[in-house]
Write a protein that holds these residues in place. Structure first.
Motif, PDB file in Angstrom:
ATOM      1  N   HIS B  32     -84.346 -21.744 102.204  1.00  0.00           N
ATOM      2  CA  HIS B  32     -85.403 -20.899 101.860  1.00  0.00           C
ATOM      3  C   HIS B  32     -86.446 -20.940 102.823  1.00  0.00           C
ATOM      4  N   TYR B  34     -90.670 -19.777 102.854  1.00  0.00           N
ATOM      5  CA  TYR B  34     -91.950 -19.666 102.439  1.00  0.00           C
ATOM      6  C   TYR B  34     -93.048 -19.539 103.401  1.00  0.00           C
ATOM      7  N   GLN B  36     -97.516 -19.865 103.386  1.00  0.00           N
ATOM      8  CA  GLN B  36     -98.510 -20.313 102.437  1.00  0.00           C
ATOM      9  C   GLN B  36    -100.025 -20.135 103.289  1.00  0.00           C
ATOM     10  N   ALA B  41    -101.048 -20.605  96.840  1.00  0.00           N
ATOM     11  CA  ALA B  41     -99.770 -21.104  96.481  1.00  0.00           C
ATOM     12  C   ALA B  41     -98.558 -20.426  97.627  1.00  0.00           C
ATOM     13  N   PRO B  42     -97.589 -21.327  97.946  1.00  0.00           N
ATOM     14  CA  PRO B  42     -96.565 -20.614  98.593  1.00  0.00           C
ATOM     15  C   PRO B  42     -96.055 -19.452  98.054  1.00  0.00           C
ATOM     16  N   PHE B  44     -92.557 -16.784  98.512  1.00  0.00           N
ATOM     17  CA  PHE B  44     -91.378 -16.557  98.830  1.00  0.00           C
ATOM     18  C   PHE B  44     -91.116 -15.261  99.943  1.00  0.00           C
ATOM     19  N   ILE B  47     -84.217 -16.113 101.354  1.00  0.00           N
ATOM     20  CA  ILE B  47     -83.258 -16.990 101.048  1.00  0.00           C
ATOM     21  C   ILE B  47     -81.748 -16.711 101.679  1.00  0.00           C
ATOM     22  N   LYS B  55     -81.209 -12.760 100.812  1.00  0.00           N
ATOM     23  CA  LYS B  55     -82.081 -12.036  99.980  1.00  0.00           C
ATOM     24  C   LYS B  55     -83.701 -12.159 100.436  1.00  0.00           C
ATOM     25  N   HIS B  57     -87.971 -10.278 100.411  1.00  0.00           N
ATOM     26  CA  HIS B  57     -88.767  -9.121 100.163  1.00  0.00           C
ATOM     27  C   HIS B  57     -89.419  -8.545 101.329  1.00  0.00           C
ATOM     28  N   PHE B  87     -92.917 -22.507 105.706  1.00  0.00           N
ATOM     29  CA  PHE B  87     -92.122 -23.878 105.304  1.00  0.00           C
ATOM     30  C   PHE B  87     -90.571 -23.317 104.890  1.00  0.00           C
ATOM     31  N   LEU B 101     -85.473 -28.240  95.523  1.00  0.00           N
ATOM     32  CA  LEU B 101     -85.951 -27.761  96.583  1.00  0.00           C
ATOM     33  C   LEU B 101     -86.819 -28.693  97.544  1.00  0.00           C
ATOM     34  N   PHE B 103     -88.822 -29.245 101.133  1.00  0.00           N
ATOM     35  CA  PHE B 103     -89.555 -28.361 101.940  1.00  0.00           C
ATOM     36  C   PHE B 103     -89.768 -29.060 103.408  1.00  0.00           C
TER      37      PHE B 103
END
Lengths: 119, 113
Positions: B32, B34, B36, B41-42, B44, B47, B55, B57, B87, B101, B103
């Motif tokens: 994954h 991410y 931040q 918050a982290p 996404f 993946i 996958k 965004h 991360f 998960l 990190f």
């Protein structure tokens, strides 16, 4: 997707006291995770909480210090007990959506975090 | 056990490209990524799964080398909004079922005008 409400967003506590952090999710989730993030550092997993079973703690974290409850598929709490200044950190809950099987295969969702300062 | 990321920090001018690497000592099921931003918050990004499935965004690309247990995130034509800490996260099995998960060490990215 999952929307997470985490409370409180921040708190200042006296050493020796305890703080309970709540994590409410808007949908049912299989697994919930609690992380700690110290300033400028990565996220460190504290424990994994499955509904109906005891939480699984990572090395260096114990149940007496960080008791966790998971009464249903949408809610969990993390308590930081007998706090010391070393516990000052950001605590985040995270979820993996239900129905994804045993593997995540999808994004993790995070609460906005609880910024804890122990004085 | 924590994945190691490189570089630790990087400064870019807007429009420049960057590569962030993630290396694990354990066999990877998936990776994954991410981002931040300070005080948040982290979020996404992507993946990468065994077999090449991805996958994501955003228009950010990445690679996943299962044999080398490594992943790389490619940021092209960077924008100011790309600034933050990146991360990687690796899935590891949990005794009793399910995955958790873990990190990586993180990479601080700053994009300047």
């Amino acid at each position: 997707s999952a929307v997470i409400s985490q409370k409180p967003s921040r708190d200042i506590c006296q050493r020796g006291t305890s703080l309970t952090i709540q994590c409410q999710v808007d949908s049912q989730v299989t697994m919930m995770f609690w992380y700690r993030q110290q300033p400028g550092q990565s996220l460190t997993l504290i424990a994994t909480a499955n509904q109906g079973s005891e939480a699984t703690y990572e090395s260096g974290f114990v149940i007496d210090k960080f008791p966790i409850s998971r009464p249903n598929l949408t809610f969990s709490t993390l308590t930081v007990s007998n706090m010391s200044p070393e516990d000052s950190s950001i605590y985040l809950c995270s979820v993996a959506p239900l129905g994804r099987g045993q593997d995540m295969n999808t994004e993790a969702f995070f609460g906005q975090g609880t910024r804890l300062t122990v004085v | 056990q924590q994945p190691v990321q490189s570089p630790q920090a990087v400064i870019l001018r807007e429009g420049e490209d960057a590569v962030i690497n993630c290396s694990s000592s354990k066999a990877l099921y998936s990776v994954h990524w991410y981002r931040q931003k300070h005080g948040e918050a982290p979020v996404f990004l992507m993946i990468l799964l065994k077999g090449g499935e991805q996958k994501g965004h955003e228009k950010i690309s990445a690679s996943f080398n299962e044999k080398k247990q490594q992943s790389s995130l490619y940021l092209t034509a960077s924008q100011l909004s790309y600034s933050g800490t990146y991360f990687c996260g690796t899935e590891i099995g949990i005794t009793g079922g399910g995955n958790k998960l873990t990190f990586g060490t993180g990479t601080q990215l700053k994009v300047e005008l």
